[in-house]
Design an enzyme around this catalytic site. Structure first.
Site, mmCIF file in Angstrom:
data_model
loop_
_atom_site.group_PDB
_atom_site.id
_atom_site.type_symbol
_atom_site.label_atom_id
_atom_site.label_comp_id
_atom_site.label_asym_id
_atom_site.label_seq_id
_atom_site.Cartn_x
_atom_site.Cartn_y
_atom_site.Cartn_z
ATOM 1 N N CYS A 148 0.927 -1.211 -0.007
ATOM 2 C CA CYS A 148 -0.051 0.155 -0.011
ATOM 3 C C CYS A 148 0.794 1.413 -0.032
ATOM 4 O O CYS A 148 0.238 2.352 -0.087
ATOM 5 C CB CYS A 148 -1.066 0.110 1.060
ATOM 6 S SG CYS A 148 -2.095 -1.614 1.130
ATOM 7 N N HIS A 180 -3.252 6.673 2.721
ATOM 8 C CA HIS A 180 -3.726 5.585 2.131
ATOM 9 C C HIS A 180 -5.026 5.320 2.858
ATOM 10 O O HIS A 180 -5.543 5.375 3.747
ATOM 11 C CB HIS A 180 -2.535 4.545 2.530
ATOM 12 C CG HIS A 180 -3.139 3.279 2.095
ATOM 13 N ND1 HIS A 180 -3.765 2.727 0.815
ATOM 14 C CD2 HIS A 180 -3.175 2.114 3.039
ATOM 15 C CE1 HIS A 180 -3.890 1.579 0.892
ATOM 16 N NE2 HIS A 180 -3.732 1.148 2.108
ATOM 17 N N ASN A 198 -10.081 -0.398 -0.143
ATOM 18 C CA ASN A 198 -8.606 -0.278 -0.151
ATOM 19 C C ASN A 198 -7.925 -0.719 -1.341
ATOM 20 O O ASN A 198 -8.187 -1.915 -1.821
ATOM 21 C CB ASN A 198 -8.081 -0.888 0.972
ATOM 22 C CG ASN A 198 -6.624 -0.836 1.202
ATOM 23 O OD1 ASN A 198 -5.765 -0.600 0.157
ATOM 24 N ND2 ASN A 198 -5.831 -1.289 2.302
HETATM 25 N N1 COA Z 1 -18.249 -8.991 8.894
HETATM 26 C C1 COA Z 1 -18.329 -9.366 10.220
HETATM 27 N N2 COA Z 1 -17.636 -9.430 11.338
HETATM 28 C C2 COA Z 1 -16.134 -9.504 11.022
HETATM 29 C C3 COA Z 1 -15.827 -9.037 9.799
HETATM 30 C C4 COA Z 1 -16.854 -8.859 8.702
HETATM 31 N N3 COA Z 1 -16.520 -8.528 7.388
HETATM 32 N N4 COA Z 1 -14.605 -9.074 9.616
HETATM 33 C C5 COA Z 1 -14.049 -9.543 10.952
HETATM 34 N N5 COA Z 1 -15.173 -9.750 11.613
HETATM 35 C C6 COA Z 1 -15.103 -10.017 13.079
HETATM 36 C C7 COA Z 1 -13.991 -11.009 13.572
HETATM 37 O O1 COA Z 1 -14.163 -12.243 13.150
HETATM 38 C C8 COA Z 1 -14.252 -10.536 15.000
HETATM 39 O O2 COA Z 1 -14.938 -11.653 15.368
HETATM 40 P P1 COA Z 1 -14.803 -12.135 17.046
HETATM 41 O O3 COA Z 1 -14.611 -11.115 17.888
HETATM 42 O O4 COA Z 1 -15.786 -13.168 17.212
HETATM 43 O O5 COA Z 1 -13.462 -12.907 16.845
HETATM 44 C C9 COA Z 1 -14.747 -9.290 15.338
HETATM 45 O O6 COA Z 1 -15.282 -8.909 14.046
HETATM 46 C C10 COA Z 1 -13.958 -8.186 15.439
HETATM 47 O O7 COA Z 1 -12.657 -8.334 14.714
HETATM 48 P P2 COA Z 1 -11.523 -7.456 14.590
HETATM 49 O O8 COA Z 1 -10.363 -7.830 13.924
HETATM 50 O O9 COA Z 1 -10.724 -7.280 16.186
HETATM 51 O O10 COA Z 1 -11.989 -6.131 14.389
HETATM 52 P P3 COA Z 1 -11.558 -4.574 14.209
HETATM 53 O O11 COA Z 1 -12.319 -3.629 14.625
HETATM 54 O O12 COA Z 1 -10.005 -4.643 14.466
HETATM 55 O O13 COA Z 1 -11.658 -4.410 12.487
HETATM 56 C C11 COA Z 1 -10.270 -4.506 10.405
HETATM 57 C C12 COA Z 1 -10.959 -5.471 11.398
HETATM 58 C C13 COA Z 1 -9.619 -5.643 9.584
HETATM 59 C C14 COA Z 1 -11.594 -3.902 9.664
HETATM 60 C C15 COA Z 1 -9.368 -3.572 11.287
HETATM 61 O O14 COA Z 1 -8.446 -4.152 11.907
HETATM 62 C C16 COA Z 1 -8.498 -2.920 10.043
HETATM 63 O O15 COA Z 1 -8.899 -2.059 9.264
HETATM 64 N N6 COA Z 1 -7.277 -3.289 10.178
HETATM 65 C C17 COA Z 1 -6.328 -2.735 9.073
HETATM 66 C C18 COA Z 1 -6.525 -3.420 7.722
HETATM 67 C C19 COA Z 1 -5.478 -2.665 6.799
HETATM 68 O O16 COA Z 1 -5.401 -1.317 6.647
HETATM 69 N N7 COA Z 1 -4.906 -3.350 5.735
HETATM 70 C C20 COA Z 1 -4.088 -2.831 4.968
HETATM 71 C C21 COA Z 1 -2.917 -2.540 5.090
HETATM 72 S S1 COA Z 1 -2.528 -0.927 4.801
#
Ligand code: COA
Length: 350
Positions: A117, A259, A289
């Protein structure tokens, strides 16, 4: 006055096929509400079977060249193509020479830069350095990725976040006091976090063992929470350090184009840097993204919607796999921008 690379063209492209949150929720255990509230994303664009990253790169590149040509007398022939991508058409060779040839630029040096990214900011820095060193006179820098091709079809988290798309800039050699001059860069990496954003199989390590990939290792994987924290920390630090380097305060930038990964990441970066909502460009609601395409796509959307105007002091900042991060600063120039297909209608920032 010192030499600098000047932005003189901008273009972007997303494939026409849209996948909404509601459509994802029909196939996976997720909901529009979860995706919107946890990420800010409402839809993403994806390529069709048989299409590839180069197809996106060519479309974005064509628009950037058209934009530069419309700028008139300063336009000379592009003699360098740098493509930022982590989803090249093939593991070997690089995708850039094919893109250059399809754009009618065959024969010029053309190579890929892989920084996930952060790829576009890295590619911009490489091209700018070659322009200021006199190795090239005018460069086409493209960020393009088709992440839909490496996502696990059953992974609701990554499927919700990523979309396909591309953006491109034309740079020419000039002087640092011209509008559009790239005033400085801040780049960094931390290989201890390499496993946080990865496709485990398909590279030389797995191939050298001669054993087939373990189930799932061919897909992209990400430690979402850890990446979230690192993204906020490193984009904020990098943007701040670059603002200091060029004699601005980060909060004094008119627009910060970070980003586009998650709206909560953008808000947290805004808080760290003391930015108001108006200063932060957001277009992830419609494209998700788009990896290396993210920053130039956001720029093109912001220009098309009137959110980014000539004379604005702009900080670009990216974070991605590697781990890598990088920022660039410039005063936004007068550009004829070919609007991205279906651009975002400018809304009050969320
Ligand atoms: N729909 C419903 N539930 C979802 C889901 C979806 N699409 N994706 C994840 N979950 C669930 C998880 O399984 C987890 O369930 P659990 O508590 O039963 O284990 C719960 O939601 C919380 O997951 P978590 O990973 O803690 O959520 P979060 O608030 O951190 O959001 C992301 C997840 C991935 C959206 C967030 O962490 C994020 O944006 N990270 C950065 C990603 C990124 O920028 N990547 C590119 C690199 S530059």
């Amino acid at each position: 006055m010192s030499r600098a690379a000047i932005v003189c063209g901008l273009g972007a492209w997303v494939p026409p096929t849209v996948v909404t949150n509601h459509e994802l929720a029909e196939r996976l255990e997720t909901s529009d509400e979860w995706i919107r509230t946890r990420t800010g994303i409402e839809q993403r664009h994806v390529i069709k079977p048989g299409e590839a990253t180069s197809d996106l790169a060519v479309e974005a590149g064509r628009r950037a060249l058209e934009s530069a040509r419309a700028g008139g007398e300063d336009f000379v022939d592009v003699d360098l193509v740098v493509l930022a991508t982590s989803t090249p058409d093939h593991p070997c060779p690089a995708t850039a020479p094919d893109v250059a040839q399809r754009l009618g630029l065959g024969g010029v040096p053309a190579f890929d830069v892989a920084a996930v990214c952060t790829g576009f900011v890295y590619a911009l820095a490489v091209a700018a350095s070659m322009l200021t060193a006199g190795t090239a006179r005018q460069a086409l820098v493209i960020g393009a990725d088709a992440f839909s091709t490496i996502l696990d079809p059953h992974d609701r988290t990554t499927r919700a976040i990523f979309g396909d798309g591309a953006g491109a800039m034309v740079l020419r050699a000039g002087e640092a006091d011209e509008p559009g001059a790239l005033l400085g860069f801040d780049l960094g990496s931390d290989g201890t976090g390499a496993g946080m954003i990865t496709v485990r199989a398909g590279g030389s390590r797995q191939r050298s063992t001669g054993t087939p990939a373990s189930e799932g290792d061919q897909w992209f994987s990400m430690e979402g929470r850890a990446v979230f924290t690192e993204a906020v920390l490193n984009m904020s630090k990098s943007a701040q350090s670059l603002a200091d380097q060029v004699g601005w305060s980060a909060a004094g930038a008119d627009r910060v184009v970070a980003h586009q990964a998650n709206v909560r990441i953008l808000r947290a970066v805004g808080e760290q840097l003391g930015l108001s909502a108006e200063q932060i460009v957001i277009n992830l609601d419609r494209v998700g993204n788009t990896v290396a395409g993210s920053i130039p796509l956001a720029l093109a959307d912001a220009v098309a919607s009137g959110g980014l105007r000539p004379g604005h002091r702009v900080l670009l900042t990216g974070f991605g796999g590697g781990l890598t991060w990088g920022s660039a600063a410039l005063m936004w120039p007068e550009l004829t921008v070919i609007p991205p297909n279906a651009p975002t209608v400018w809304k009050e920032p969320v």
